[in-house]
Scaffold this motif. Structure first.
Motif, mmCIF file in Angstrom:
data_model
loop_
_atom_site.group_PDB
_atom_site.id
_atom_site.type_symbol
_atom_site.label_atom_id
_atom_site.label_comp_id
_atom_site.label_asym_id
_atom_site.label_seq_id
_atom_site.Cartn_x
_atom_site.Cartn_y
_atom_site.Cartn_z
ATOM 1 N N LEU A 18 15.546 -21.147 -38.373
ATOM 2 C CA LEU A 18 14.312 -20.338 -38.983
ATOM 3 C C LEU A 18 14.113 -20.214 -40.324
ATOM 4 O O LEU A 18 13.339 -19.977 -40.959
ATOM 5 C CB LEU A 18 14.601 -19.135 -38.119
ATOM 6 N N VAL A 19 15.557 -19.861 -40.904
ATOM 7 C CA VAL A 19 15.452 -19.256 -42.437
ATOM 8 C C VAL A 19 15.922 -20.850 -43.194
ATOM 9 O O VAL A 19 15.053 -20.661 -44.259
ATOM 10 C CB VAL A 19 16.626 -18.494 -42.818
ATOM 11 N N GLY A 75 23.350 -21.861 -38.150
ATOM 12 C CA GLY A 75 23.553 -20.822 -37.539
ATOM 13 C C GLY A 75 23.078 -21.076 -36.022
ATOM 14 O O GLY A 75 22.443 -21.819 -35.722
ATOM 15 N N THR A 76 24.009 -20.335 -35.051
ATOM 16 C CA THR A 76 23.661 -20.346 -33.746
ATOM 17 C C THR A 76 23.675 -19.145 -33.049
ATOM 18 O O THR A 76 23.945 -18.244 -34.019
ATOM 19 C CB THR A 76 24.358 -21.472 -33.032
ATOM 20 N N THR A 77 23.691 -18.884 -31.765
ATOM 21 C CA THR A 77 24.102 -17.863 -30.859
ATOM 22 C C THR A 77 25.184 -18.205 -30.026
ATOM 23 O O THR A 77 25.634 -19.316 -29.595
ATOM 24 C CB THR A 77 22.838 -17.173 -30.267
ATOM 25 N N VAL A 90 30.385 -23.586 -35.400
ATOM 26 C CA VAL A 90 28.790 -23.795 -36.594
ATOM 27 C C VAL A 90 29.109 -22.853 -37.356
ATOM 28 O O VAL A 90 28.831 -23.004 -38.358
ATOM 29 C CB VAL A 90 27.687 -23.707 -35.409
ATOM 30 N N ASP A 91 29.013 -21.471 -36.901
ATOM 31 C CA ASP A 91 28.924 -20.435 -37.946
ATOM 32 C C ASP A 91 29.662 -20.180 -39.279
ATOM 33 O O ASP A 91 29.426 -19.900 -40.078
ATOM 34 C CB ASP A 91 28.491 -19.088 -37.416
ATOM 35 N N SER A 114 23.815 -14.983 -43.955
ATOM 36 C CA SER A 114 24.837 -14.020 -43.473
ATOM 37 C C SER A 114 24.058 -13.177 -42.335
ATOM 38 O O SER A 114 23.153 -13.464 -41.853
ATOM 39 C CB SER A 114 25.747 -13.572 -44.360
ATOM 40 N N ALA A 115 24.442 -12.095 -42.295
ATOM 41 C CA ALA A 115 24.000 -11.041 -41.246
ATOM 42 C C ALA A 115 24.332 -9.571 -41.769
ATOM 43 O O ALA A 115 25.411 -9.550 -42.320
ATOM 44 C CB ALA A 115 24.292 -11.185 -39.913
ATOM 45 N N VAL A 116 23.573 -8.609 -41.721
ATOM 46 C CA VAL A 116 23.818 -7.273 -41.809
ATOM 47 C C VAL A 116 25.073 -6.947 -40.704
ATOM 48 O O VAL A 116 25.086 -7.191 -39.653
ATOM 49 C CB VAL A 116 22.777 -6.342 -41.279
ATOM 50 N N GLY A 117 26.080 -6.230 -41.429
ATOM 51 C CA GLY A 117 27.198 -5.731 -40.591
ATOM 52 C C GLY A 117 28.324 -6.863 -40.761
ATOM 53 O O GLY A 117 29.360 -6.660 -40.259
#
Length: 220
Positions: A18-19, A75-77, A90-91, A114-117
């Motif tokens: 996405l990004v 990135g993934t989930t 992955v991440d 990255s991500a918030v938190g």
């Protein structure tokens, strides 16, 4: 010549996300970028002569071409990866492997999605992995820009990803309550995250962390 006009060779990992796809678009719009080396597991539909797509196995990366800066958007989930170990591969591990080889190939500046938190000491697995990656990258580059977006807004329909029902619900709610949230927790468009990184990385000095509200402002 100002820093953002100096010709640059860049490396991008994660161009199908996405990004990452928005980072590629932003780099293509930057006329100072003379080479874009994309690391990908599959071929990309890309005709710009500046783009060279390298089909790779991120667990067995080859040596990389000379570059000036690197953008890390892999990135993934856990749901998609299938396990915490696969998510971490992955991440954290893939991003770090790309970063290490990019630094060896001459990159002195890096941009990370990255991500918030994100916090290497967090009890939350997702946040801990993100934080561990941030910490691992800091010694590698004289200039590092870390984007820490909250909920990412954007069209996921073409990404061949499973529907994330939580995001489907959270996105419209997030837009409504966004003005009431602290800046770092406000939803932000993936395109704004990408634009902010591509603008910030070439002129970065040392470490710069960009939360959601700053990403939205810079990437507007």
């Amino acid at each position: 010549m100002s820093d953002h006009l100096v010709p640059r060779r860049v490396l991008l990992a994660g161009a199908t996300g996405l990004v990452g796809r928005e980072i590629l678009r932003a780099l293509l719009a930057d006329h100072a970028v003379t080479e874009i080396h994309v690391l990908s597991r599959r071929a990309l539909d890309q005709s710009d002569p500046r783009v060279q797509v390298h089909i790779v196995d991120f667990a067995r990366l080859p040596s990389l071409p000379r570059v000036d800066e690197v953008y890390l958007a892999l990135g993934t989930t856990i749901r998609v990866a299938g396990s915490e170990q696969a998510f971490r591969a992955v991440d954290l591990e893939a991003n770090l492997a790309v970063a290490t080889l990019a630094a060896a190939a001459g990159a002195t500046r890096a941009g990370l999605v990255s991500a918030v938190g994100a916090d290497a000491q967090s009890r939350v697995f997702y946040n801990r992995v993100k934080g561990e990656l941030e910490a691992a990258l800091k010694p590698l580059f004289p200039a590092l820009v870390i984007a820490q977006p909250s909920l990412l807004l954007g069209d996921r329909s073409s990404l061949n990803q499973p529907l994330r029902w939580g995001e489907r619900i959270a996105a419209p709610i997030g837009r409504l309550v966004s003005p009431l949230l602290p800046g770092r927790y406000r939803p932000v468009a993936a395109s704004a995250v990408a634009a902010a990184l591509v603008r910030a990385v070439p002129i970065a000095r040392g470490l710069r962390v960009l939360p959601s509200d700053e990403l939205a402002m810079i990437g507007h």
